[in-house]
Design an enzyme around this catalytic site. Sequence first.
Site, PDB file in Angstrom:
ATOM      1  N   GLY A   1      12.804  -5.116   1.260  1.00 32.26           N
ATOM      2  CA  GLY A   1      13.272  -6.138   0.329  1.00 32.26           C
ATOM      3  C   GLY A   1      14.760  -6.389   0.484  1.00 32.26           C
TER       4      GLY A   1
ATOM      5  N   GLY B   1       2.371  -9.223   3.871  1.00 32.49           N
ATOM      6  CA  GLY B   1       3.266  -9.232   5.013  1.00 32.49           C
ATOM      7  C   GLY B   1       2.982  -8.019   5.872  1.00 32.49           C
TER       8      GLY B   1
ATOM      9  CB  ILE C   1       4.577  -3.501   3.540  1.00 36.45           C
ATOM     10  CG1 ILE C   1       5.892  -2.985   4.138  1.00 36.45           C
ATOM     11  CG2 ILE C   1       4.022  -2.515   2.508  1.00 36.45           C
ATOM     12  CD1 ILE C   1       6.987  -2.739   3.136  1.00 36.45           C
TER      13      ILE C   1
ATOM     14  NE  ARG D   1       6.494 -18.156   1.113  1.00 44.98           N
ATOM     15  CZ  ARG D   1       7.656 -18.026   1.737  1.00 44.98           C
ATOM     16  NH1 ARG D   1       8.773 -17.938   1.027  1.00 44.98           N
ATOM     17  NH2 ARG D   1       7.710 -17.970   3.052  1.00 44.98           N
TER      18      ARG D   1
ATOM     19  NE  ARG E   1      -0.313 -14.598   7.308  1.00 45.83           N
ATOM     20  CZ  ARG E   1       0.262 -14.003   6.289  1.00 45.83           C
ATOM     21  NH1 ARG E   1       0.660 -14.738   5.253  1.00 45.83           N
ATOM     22  NH2 ARG E   1       0.453 -12.695   6.269  1.00 45.83           N
TER      23      ARG E   1
ATOM     24  NE  ARG F   1      12.982  -3.921  -4.188  1.00 49.56           N
ATOM     25  CZ  ARG F   1      12.715  -3.292  -3.059  1.00 49.56           C
ATOM     26  NH1 ARG F   1      11.584  -2.576  -2.974  1.00 49.56           N
ATOM     27  NH2 ARG F   1      13.530  -3.370  -2.014  1.00 49.56           N
TER      28      ARG F   1
ATOM     29  CG  ASP G   1       6.946   4.391  -4.969  1.00 48.25           C
ATOM     30  OD1 ASP G   1       7.194   5.579  -5.264  1.00 48.25           O
ATOM     31  OD2 ASP G   1       7.549   3.784  -4.059  1.00 48.25           O
TER      32      ASP G   1
ATOM     33  CG  HIS H   1      11.720   2.987  -5.305  1.00 55.58           C
ATOM     34  ND1 HIS H   1      12.439   1.920  -5.800  1.00 55.58           N
ATOM     35  CD2 HIS H   1      11.267   2.579  -4.081  1.00 55.58           C
ATOM     36  CE1 HIS H   1      12.429   0.929  -4.930  1.00 55.58           C
ATOM     37  NE2 HIS H   1      11.726   1.317  -3.877  1.00 55.58           N
TER      38      HIS H   1
ATOM     39  N   GLY I   1       8.331   5.248  -1.591  1.00 52.30           N
ATOM     40  CA  GLY I   1       7.538   4.604  -0.550  1.00 52.30           C
ATOM     41  C   GLY I   1       8.221   4.605   0.800  1.00 52.30           C
TER      42      GLY I   1
END
Length: 313
Positions: A72, A146, A148, A169, A172, A228, A251, A275, A277
Amino acid sequence: MTSDVWLPFRADEIDGLPEGLNYRFWNGDQEFPADPAECAFYVVPYMKAPAVSQRPMAEMASVRAVQTLSAGVDHVLPALKSLRPGVQLCNARGVHEASTGELTLALILASLRGIPGFVRGQDKEEWRSGFYPALADKTVLIVGYGSIGAAIEDRLAPFELERVVRVARSARTTERGRVHALTELPALLPDADVVVLSTPLTDATRGLVNADFLARMKDGALLVNVARGPVVDTKALLAELENGRITAALDVTDPEPLPQGHPLWHAPGVLISPHVGGPTSAFMPRAKRLLVAQLNRFSRAEPLKNVVLTTGA
């Protein structure tokens, strides 16, 4: 033209860095290693507060590239407005996929199979046998497909799932199948047994998991957040956890770090990891490989990889 490179690692600890660049070690210390105005390539310190990462950027009049070591980039976005046009912001695609995929799988399995309860039972010398949910035959919805998200699906593949549903988003098609658009989420949520959040934090995803989102999840579903904290409305999540309708494995949280006394710590059906990951033994070798590759491209004036945006574009 300036050739200063600010690195959060010492240059002599990284094999393969190109010659001809001036490497300055800075990992968020109060004192800058040199004049920020002379920095040409800024590698953002990893796991530092946004205020620390952003602090030198307002003075970086010569910078041409900003490289994060996280997937991020939300922690540096507010400072981009202080940079001149044409600065490239690059993320750490390729660094965190393995570790985050592992943790996601661990959180899912631990939550479904009741591992936190077994640990508490061991502390009390209690034998907590019984039937627990399996991951097999479940439908998993990955929100944020994506690199990840794809790595998470890679690790889910051997577990005999009913199916994996992918959301990004925009729609596809991949080798594994269809990726649905974010606008299709309301219709997809009711069929998912496990909902995994691996989306970037953007204006579109902040508060995405609100009361309406959670209400559409099926009874007994598991929400897993490795994205997040602010992607989830904490108040709305607490309401669903406290009535026992869904469970969660987190996480990341909002606020973060989660302060002592926060009700999320002791909400029923929630598993919290701090957190972690990305920060594993897999981080350093992958981060160093990324920096070597990027800085060699930079020194040869070749296009950089992982460009998220260019200022002024």
